[in-house]
Write an enzyme that holds these catalytic residues in place. Structure first.
Site: not given
Length: 539
Positions: A75, A157, A295, A342
């Site tokens: 990620t 985040d 994910d 990603d």
């Protein structure tokens, strides 16, 4: 004659005019679906609506051979690479976390002890910023060139922070304990009114107790429920539908591995467009959205589960709602979009083995323990590693011990390589010297070079074989390798700057930023190593 030359010269100057706002979008939207394999968008195509994924697939530019060209495919590096055009060797985000040789501690890719959270009363959570990222990205270039407003949103985040650049109007992520979207003092001292209003509605708590059922009839799913290697959600005994979102002593964290997390983020993205008045100026603004639920679900159930399929189909409908909102507010003709992932994900080892593939789990900690014993037997007792844990597949040598014993790092690397390869679990092993000098052979070697940062990376990197996973868990799966299931991702461009169609050209994710910069008539980010795909551009 001279008069004619001057006339032609000034005519030429008249044809070359600086780009005006007329051919620029009002809003650029980048969408990252965390852990979204390329084959999802092909396997489930016929079950999509016409206004979600297929809006971009059927009316946009589809790069079918897009992939990441480095390891680890996880990620943090993925979000850092997407809009920077640079691999980890340049931007320095070599993992979600990594061992820091200077301090002897593990640091988070967006961890920042100098800041405080904004939106929660805590001194432990939410201390994050983009300070560990090296260089610039598309968001920074847009601000410098057009004075654009940039906002990044995600449940994670790092998913919110890394695409948003160094100085956005805001980057917001989800706090699972409170159910609030938060930021840090790196960006601001107080949440904007629109974020406070969204948090005050306590929408996350409304999902506790809800039941996640299949969107379609069970016969419409490609594989049976409860495939080998699937894990369970919190409070459940079996990995099968229907799934109840149970309450938790840790807040609302149980909504994360569910479609409700994506729904909540899509609603927050709409609130960001309204609250920040994105797309209302004479310059192109940027909204970066990173959906994290895929994910969490993928790690639990694997890519061939009914849960992964259902989540993808539900995200398709959620995207359709988002696109309709953007169309009504700004007009899709005024918007440029990019949708990608990603990274991908491996099948669970148990599912892969059930399909006849050479797949298994192995205990990496046991391997390290045995390897240290062999190091001591070969070179004498000593502390040869700074940490007895792998950090993103890397080992860090204790060079003080090597120097004291008169042993070169090259000898130690060669010894460990043979020990690792003898286990049958590893495909390749590259030393720091090989990677720094560009001597790692083959495509896997090049991927390792691209992911190796001279300042932050270690002394040796080991790469498992395809479908072989370092894991002590009995269920679930992961990602991070150079293999297609981890590196091959969807890549969809949408907007009047791009020529619609399917393109099977070689295309790497580092090419996204320079391609967008070419479409937007501006310079690429500082560390960009990609190249613009000119053939898909309308101008």
């Amino acid at each position: 004659m001279m008069r004619k030359v001057f006339a032609l010269f000034f005519l030429f100057l008249g044809l070359i005019r600086p780009s005006s706002g007329a051919d620029l979008p009002k809003l650029i939207v980048t969408i990252v679906v965390d852990q979204f394999r390329y084959d999802y968008i092909e396997r489930f195509h016929d079950q999509f609506t016409t206004n979600g994924f297929r809006l971009l697939m059927d009316h946009g530019t589809f790069m079918t051979f897009a992939r990441y060209n480095y390891i680890p495919t996880i990620t943090g590096p993925g979000h850092a690479t997407l809009l920077s055009g640079s691999p980890p060797s340049v931007h320095g985000i070599i993992g979600n976390d990594w061992y820091d040789k200077r301090t002897g501690k593990t640091i988070n890719c967006v961890g920042d002890s100098t800041v405080l959270p904004v939106g929660i009363n805590s001194t432990n959570r939410g201390k994050a910023s983009p300070r560990n990222f090296i260089g610039s990205n598309l968001a920074d270039q847009l601000r410098l060139h057009y004075r654009s407003k940039v906002v990044g949103v995600s449940f994670k985040d790092r998913g919110a922070i890394l695409p948003a650049g160094k100085k956005p109007a805001g980057a917001y992520w989800f706090d699972t304990q409170t159910g609030n979207f938060i930021t840090s003092t790196y960006y601001m001292k107080e949440l904007p009114q629109w974020v406070q209003k969204f948090n005050d509605e306590k929408r996350a708590t409304n999902y506790i107790g809800k039941t996640w059922t299949r969107l379609l009839d069970e016969r419409e799913y490609l594989y049976p429920d409860d495939q080998p290697g699937e894990g369970t959600l919190a409070g459940e005994k079996k990995p099968v539908f229907d799934h109840v979102i149970h309450s938790s002593t840790n807040g609302v964290d149980n909504i994360v591995p569910s479609p409700y997390a994506n729904e909540l983020l899509a609603d927050f993205a709409k609130a960001a467009v309204e609250g920040e008045h994105l797309g209302e100026s004479n310059h192109p603004d940027l909204l970066s959205i990173s959906f994290s639920a895929n994910d969490a679900v993928g790690h639990k159930f694997g890519p061939y589960s009914q849960e992964a399929q259902d989540l993808t189909l539900r995200l398709d409908r959620q995207l359709a709602s988002l696109f309709e909102f953007l169309d009504q507010r700004i007009g899709l003709e005024n918007i440029t979009m990019v949708l990608t992932a990603d990274h991908g994900v491996a099948p669970t080892p148990e599912f892969a083995a059930d399909q006849g593939l050479d797949s298994r789990r192995f205990n990496e900690k046991e391997f390290l323990t045995n390897m240290v014993k062999q190091l001591n037997g070969r070179f004498g007792e000593g502390s040869y590693l700074l940490t007895t844990n792998f950090s993103n597949g890397q080992l860090f040598f204790n060079h003080a011990t090597l120097e004291r014993k008169g042993i070169s790092a090259t000898r130690v690397s060669a010894f460990i390589r043979e020990v690792a390869l003898e286990t049958g679990n590893y495909e390749a092993c590259f030393s720091r010297e090989q990677l720094l000098e560009g001597r790692a052979p083959g495509q896997i070697g090049q991927f390792a070079i691209n992911g190796f940062n001279a300042e932050r990376s270690g002394d040796l990197i080991l790469i498992p074989k395809p479908y072989v996973m370092a894991s002590t868990d009995k269920t679930g799966t992961s990602h991070g390798t150079p293999y297609s299931y981890d590196s091959h991702v969807p890549m969809l461009f949408y907007g009047r700057q791009f020529k619609p169609g399917r393109y099977a050209d070689e295309f790497y994710v580092i090419d996204v930023a320079p391609t967008l910069c070419a479409a937007l008539h501006m310079d690429e980010p500082a560390g960009s190593q990609g190249k613009p795909c000119v053939k898909i551009l309308n101008h």
